[in-house]
Enzyme design. Structure first.
Site, PDB file in Angstrom:
ATOM      1  N   GLU A 126      13.229  31.328 -25.473  1.00 16.11           N
ATOM      2  CA  GLU A 126      13.266  31.190 -23.931  1.00 16.11           C
ATOM      3  C   GLU A 126      13.037  29.642 -23.533  1.00 16.11           C
ATOM      4  O   GLU A 126      12.430  29.571 -22.524  1.00 16.11           O
ATOM      5  CB  GLU A 126      12.370  32.026 -23.280  1.00 16.11           C
ATOM      6  CG  GLU A 126      12.886  33.686 -23.368  1.00 16.11           C
ATOM      7  CD  GLU A 126      11.905  34.651 -22.641  1.00 16.11           C
ATOM      8  OE1 GLU A 126      10.994  34.228 -22.165  1.00 16.11           O
ATOM      9  OE2 GLU A 126      12.654  35.451 -22.211  1.00 16.11           O
ATOM     10  N   GLU A 152      15.922  40.418 -26.836  1.00 21.02           N
ATOM     11  CA  GLU A 152      14.984  41.084 -25.948  1.00 21.02           C
ATOM     12  C   GLU A 152      15.516  42.047 -24.919  1.00 21.02           C
ATOM     13  O   GLU A 152      16.488  41.156 -24.470  1.00 21.02           O
ATOM     14  CB  GLU A 152      13.842  39.906 -25.354  1.00 21.02           C
ATOM     15  CG  GLU A 152      12.919  39.257 -26.748  1.00 21.02           C
ATOM     16  CD  GLU A 152      11.810  38.306 -25.901  1.00 21.02           C
ATOM     17  OE1 GLU A 152      11.632  38.509 -24.542  1.00 21.02           O
ATOM     18  OE2 GLU A 152      11.909  37.417 -26.593  1.00 21.02           O
TER      19      GLU A 152
HETATM   20  P1  P53 Z   1       5.714  39.684 -20.388  1.00 20.56           P
HETATM   21  C1  P53 Z   1       9.817  35.421 -17.984  1.00 20.56           C
HETATM   22  C2  P53 Z   1      10.876  35.800 -17.521  1.00 20.56           C
HETATM   23  C3  P53 Z   1      11.325  36.661 -18.682  1.00 20.56           C
HETATM   24  C4  P53 Z   1      11.007  36.929 -19.764  1.00 20.56           C
HETATM   25  O1  P53 Z   1       7.447  39.344 -20.752  1.00 20.56           O
HETATM   26  C5  P53 Z   1       9.871  36.174 -20.055  1.00 20.56           C
HETATM   27  C6  P53 Z   1       9.061  35.419 -19.172  1.00 20.56           C
HETATM   28  C7  P53 Z   1       7.597  35.001 -19.349  1.00 20.56           C
HETATM   29  O2  P53 Z   1       6.702  35.899 -19.284  1.00 20.56           O
HETATM   30  O3  P53 Z   1       9.065  36.188 -21.397  1.00 20.56           O
HETATM   31  C8  P53 Z   1       9.560  36.870 -22.560  1.00 20.56           C
HETATM   32  O4  P53 Z   1       5.138  40.006 -21.552  1.00 20.56           O
HETATM   33  C9  P53 Z   1       8.943  36.548 -23.811  1.00 20.56           C
HETATM   34  C10 P53 Z   1       7.949  37.310 -24.213  1.00 20.56           C
HETATM   35  C11 P53 Z   1       7.278  38.479 -23.388  1.00 20.56           C
HETATM   36  C12 P53 Z   1       8.503  39.151 -22.602  1.00 20.56           C
HETATM   37  O5  P53 Z   1       9.661  38.490 -22.243  1.00 20.56           O
HETATM   38  O6  P53 Z   1       5.359  38.666 -19.555  1.00 20.56           O
HETATM   39  O7  P53 Z   1       9.907  36.135 -24.765  1.00 20.56           O
HETATM   40  O8  P53 Z   1       6.922  36.623 -24.902  1.00 20.56           O
HETATM   41  O9  P53 Z   1       6.436  39.271 -23.691  1.00 20.56           O
HETATM   42  C13 P53 Z   1       8.016  39.964 -21.498  1.00 20.56           C
HETATM   43  O10 P53 Z   1       6.104  40.886 -19.470  1.00 20.56           O
END
Ligand code: P53
Length: 476
Positions: A175, A374
């Protein structure tokens, strides 16, 4: 509808959110090790080193470092064809600027990748996922320094060389475009190890750090291609599309600039050159960046093989009265509500059709294979007395998104390599540090304060996803 035979179904995690063992076998501190836990709507604090009396949820994670053989066995039971994780840079180079790697750290990932192959699970590995060695922050200011570019390339070369026969699919920076939101301390710190000082222009610092990262990414791609032609190196962006709030032409131009601002990173990594608008913008804003002709030549030599992306939500934006001629985009202040999509308990917009839009948008622009690395929803789960978790809301979220992905594959003809939902198993949330913001198919008995047996339990979604994989996406 089905997906192709060789489609990579799997699940994803990141080292710092799962492994724990933060100071085991010679591992150094990483940026994730100095972040405290927060609640649903506040930010994690970044402390000055590890302080006694503070709780750092990543220090123990879910103890994946010790329990990975049982966890991978469960992934195999679901039918995973691939498993996405990251290598913790600070296990391999504890300070980040050493010459020689830490053999104990390298051995851990040998064991991890061997365990995957035991079940014919293909590892998909991110080189930098929010976990730079903390020493690189205190010593050099993170990626604001060109020195850290070299440290990253040195690390990447060491691990790609070591694991080239065990890992075919790589991603450079997770990201990388989160830092578009340069006013949020979390994004600059986790993407780049950067902290903004009083009076500094955060936007300029972001463009500098991100420049060193795209150059580092290109160097790594070039190195890997020369080392072993079997390797595939991808870029990785957070794909939250930004919709215009209305059909006003000004809103459309604002949304277009928002998209350009969020995706210039992948433009550079895919095309091997900067988009013209961005160099004009950087010059007009007098950011005074260190971008050399030699760097620009390097970018051309390191174009990625595929594009990985996360998809969680969509955004919307509107032009402000008196907008400047650049429609300058500041993510911290320029997003507006979209009344057409619902939100998760953490305020993330749930928009499955946005995934089909994302796949089409990237396919039109990049003409490269795409990999959904993801996708998922953070939710509160309840473990029943008989150790079940009825997570129908998670099944619904994933079903709705997979449906849109299948339309993109079958009706729009888009080359999608695979799908690794977030997350394979419950882990520490990146943005909040909570364990209660659960994403996994497997429940982990641990709470936000670090209490619990760490035992694993299959959720309803575990059995559902197993069926999805075995029917190649037919039975949703
Ligand atoms: P968490 C922001 C927006 C979209 C994805 O996020 C993001 C973030 C930063 O938090 O992060 C990604 O755990 C990231 C993972 C993360 C996952 O999305 O904040 O690549 O490490 O855990 C979910 O709810």
């Amino acid at each position: 509808m089905q997906v192709p035979e060789n489609f990579l179904w799997g699940g994803a995690i990141a080292a710092h959110q799962a492994e724990g063992a933060y100071n085991t076998d010679g591992k150094g501190l990483s940026v994730a090790d100095v972040m405290t836990a927060a609640g649903n709507f506040d930010e994690r604090r970044i402390t000055n080193g590890v302080k006694t009396g503070e709780f750092y949820p990543n220090h123990e994670g879910i103890d994946f470092y010790h329990q990975f053989p049982e966890d991978i066995k469960l992934f195999a039971e679901m039918g995973f064809k691939c498993f996405r994780t990251s290598i913790a840079w600070s296990r391999i180079f504890p300070n980040g600027d050493e010459e020689e790697p830490n053999e104990a750290g390298l051995k851990f990932y040998d064991r991890l990748f061997d365990e995957c192959h035991k079940y014919h699970i293909e590892p998909v590995v991110t080189l930098s996922h929010f976990e730079m060695p903390y020493h690189l922050v205190t010593e050099y200011g993170g990626f604001r320094s060109r020195k850290v570019l070299d440290c990253f390339v040195h690390f990447a070369q060491a691990v790609i060389t070591r694991y080239q026969h065990k890992v075919k699919y790589w991603l450079t920076f997770n990201e990388i475009n989160n830092q578009t939101n340069y006013d949020r301390a979390f994004t600059l710190f986790t993407n780049s190890g950067v902290q903004i000082h009083e009076g500094e222009n955060a936007e300029a610092v972001m463009y500098q750090a991100a420049h060193y990262e795209v150059v580092a990414s290109a160097k790594v791609v070039k190195f890997a291609h020369e080392l072993n032609s079997n390797l595939l190196i991808g870029a990785m962006v957070a794909f939250s599309p930004v919709y215009p709030a209305t059909d006003k032409p000004d809103d459309l131009l604002k949304a277009q600039r928002a998209m350009q601002s969020r995706f210039w990173f992948s433009d550079v990594q895919v095309e091997g050159s900067y988009p013209a608008w961005l160099r004009k913008y950087q010059a007009a804003k007098q950011f005074n960046l260190d971008i050399t002709d030699a760097d620009l030549a390097v970018l051309k030599q390191g174009q990625v093989d595929y594009l990985g992306f996360s998809y969680y939500m969509s955004f919307a934006t509107a032009a402000r009265p008196g907008e400047d001629e650049f429609y300058s985009y500041n993510e911290a202040t320029d997003l507006v509500e979209n009344k057409y999509v619902p939100k998760s308990d953490w305020g993330w917009q749930v928009d499955p059709k946005g995934l089909r839009y994302a796949l089409n948008w990237m396919n039109d622009r990049y003409h490269l294979p795409l990999f959904v690395v993801e996708n998922g929803i953070g939710a509160i789960d309840k473990l029943t007395v008989s150790h079940q978790v009825h997570d129908d809301y998670r099944i619904k979220y994933l079903r709705d998104h997979i449906k849109q992905m299948e339309l993109a594959i079958n009706d729009d003809g888009i080359d999608v390599m695979g799908y690794t939902p977030w997350s394979a198993i419950d882990i520490v949330s990146a943005s909040t540090g909570q364990l209660s913001k659960r994403y996994g198919f497997i429940y982990v008995d641990r709470d936000d304060q670090g209490n619990g047996s760490l035992k694993r339990y299959r959720k309803d979604s575990f059995y559902w996803y197993q069926k999805v994989i075995s029917t190649r996406g037919e039975k949703l």
